[in-house]
Scaffold this active site. Structure first.
Site, PDB file in Angstrom:
ATOM      1  N   SER A  60      -3.431  17.263 -11.593  1.00 43.68           N
ATOM      2  CA  SER A  60      -3.483  17.870 -10.249  1.00 43.68           C
ATOM      3  C   SER A  60      -2.806  17.017  -9.173  1.00 43.68           C
ATOM      4  CB  SER A  60      -4.926  18.194  -9.857  1.00 43.68           C
ATOM      5  OG  SER A  60      -5.453  19.200 -10.712  1.00 43.68           O
ATOM      6  N   GLU A 120      -4.450  10.614 -17.803  1.00 50.09           N
ATOM      7  CA  GLU A 120      -4.682  11.984 -17.362  1.00 50.09           C
ATOM      8  C   GLU A 120      -6.129  12.371 -17.673  1.00 50.09           C
ATOM      9  OE1 GLU A 120      -0.678  14.212 -17.003  1.00 50.09           O
ATOM     10  OE2 GLU A 120      -1.500  14.635 -18.972  1.00 50.09           O
ATOM     11  N   GLY A 140      -4.834  20.641 -14.113  1.00 48.53           N
ATOM     12  CA  GLY A 140      -4.785  22.052 -13.750  1.00 48.53           C
ATOM     13  C   GLY A 140      -6.007  22.542 -12.995  1.00 48.53           C
ATOM     14  N   LYS A 197       5.269  22.032 -19.381  1.00 53.08           N
ATOM     15  CA  LYS A 197       4.403  22.699 -20.361  1.00 53.08           C
ATOM     16  C   LYS A 197       5.115  23.952 -20.880  1.00 53.08           C
ATOM     17  CE  LYS A 197       0.522  20.527 -18.143  1.00 53.08           C
ATOM     18  NZ  LYS A 197      -0.901  20.516 -17.841  1.00 53.08           N
TER      19      LYS A 197
HETATM   20  P1  13P Z   1      -1.256  19.470 -13.576  1.00 55.83           P
HETATM   21  O1  13P Z   1      -0.403  18.605 -12.683  1.00 55.83           O
HETATM   22  O2  13P Z   1      -0.821  20.906 -13.605  1.00 55.83           O
HETATM   23  O3  13P Z   1      -2.704  19.273 -13.338  1.00 55.83           O
HETATM   24  O4  13P Z   1      -0.976  18.946 -15.080  1.00 55.83           O
HETATM   25  C1  13P Z   1      -1.055  17.602 -15.349  1.00 55.83           C
HETATM   26  C2  13P Z   1      -0.552  17.372 -16.721  1.00 55.83           C
HETATM   27  O5  13P Z   1      -1.177  17.735 -17.678  1.00 55.83           O
HETATM   28  C3  13P Z   1       0.749  16.695 -16.861  1.00 55.83           C
HETATM   29  O6  13P Z   1       0.994  16.331 -18.176  1.00 55.83           O
END
Ligand code: 13P
Length: 252
Positions: free
Chosen positions: A212, A167, A173, A14
């Site tokens: 997560s 997702e 997150g 990100k």
């Molecule tokens: P997290 O693993 O931080 O929850 O993020 C998942 C994500 O959006 C991967 O593209």
């Protein structure tokens, strides 16, 4: 279920990371890719793609970007073209991530146009789908996923040019994840939707779970037979956790 494809674990950094940190994570990923049968990919922010490419070059680890434009070039200030991503060494590009859908109002048709651009450039598209918390509460998860698969994929998807990442938006997150049984059911549902969309080849398209994924839940999530790997956010910024997630994937 027929022979499953080789799992893929991709790290979506990100808008995180630094030049110094990227070098360390890239070295760790290269080393990890050399000792696991799981395919490993790193998806850093645009300015870090070239330095990470320099470290991953000649190793088994792959590079991916987090977005691309639907056009191959032109007057699009601030955007990045898929052919350039390919030229600097990307194998993949993440498209239709829920953060882009929500923060940049990317629609399914827009995602589809970006996927087509990625394919034209020779990139594999990691296409993200997932329901929001309210869609889940209203019992609309399956309808949402079916629509996203239907609308976000151009014609011509195959196991080489397409990866689906399931997702759930509420799991990203948040530290919350669906139960493994739910992941199993929804991945099977997505597989069926994909078969309806592209035919029997869909059986070999990888469907990743994302949201997560951490070192301590990786075994449970990656142990679900319908899960072909992970799209990892936060934990991909920690080399140890990322490695533990890759090692929790099934052997091919
Ligand atoms: P997290 O693993 O931080 O929850 O993020 C998942 C994500 O959006 C991967 O593209």
């Amino acid at each position: 279920m027929s022979k499953r494809p080789r799992p893929l674990v991709a790290g979506n950094w990100k808008m995180n990371g630094s030049l110094a940190g990227a070098r360390d994570l890239a070295k760790a990923a290269a080393e990890l890719a050399g000792r696991t049968r799981t395919e490993i990919a790193l998806c850093p922010p645009f300015p870090l793609l070239a330095p990470v490419a320099a470290i991953l070059s000649g190793t088994a680890a792959q590079l991916g970007a987090q977005d691309c434009h639907a056009q191959d070039k032109g007057a699009y200030t601030g955007d990045v073209a898929a052919p350039l991503l390919r030229e600097i060494g990307c194998r993949y590009v993440i498209l239709g991530h829920s953060e882009r859908r929500a923060q940049h109002r990317e629609s399914d048709p827009e995602v589809r146009a970006k996927v087509a651009a990625a394919w034209r450039a020779g990139l594999g598209a990691i296409i993200c789908v997932g329901e929001t918390e309210s869609e889940r509460e209203l019992g609309r998860t399956r309808a949402r996923l079916a629509l996203q698969v239907q609308e976000s994929l151009p014609d011509g998807a195959n196991p080489a040019n397409t990866v689906i990442a399931y997702e759930p938006v509420w799991a990203i997150g948040s530290g919350r994840t669906p139960r493994p049984e739910e992941v199993s059911e929804l991945h099977a549902f997505l597989r069926a939707a994909l078969v309806a969309r592209i035919g029997p080849e869909a059986d070999s398209v990888r469907i990743l779970y994302g949201g997560s994924v951490k070192a301590d839940n990786a075994r449970a999530l990656m142990g679900v037979p319908e899960v072909d790997g992970a799209l990892v956010g936060g934990a991909s910024l920690d080399a140890k956790a990322f490695s533990a997630i890759a090692e929790a994937c099934r052997e091919t």
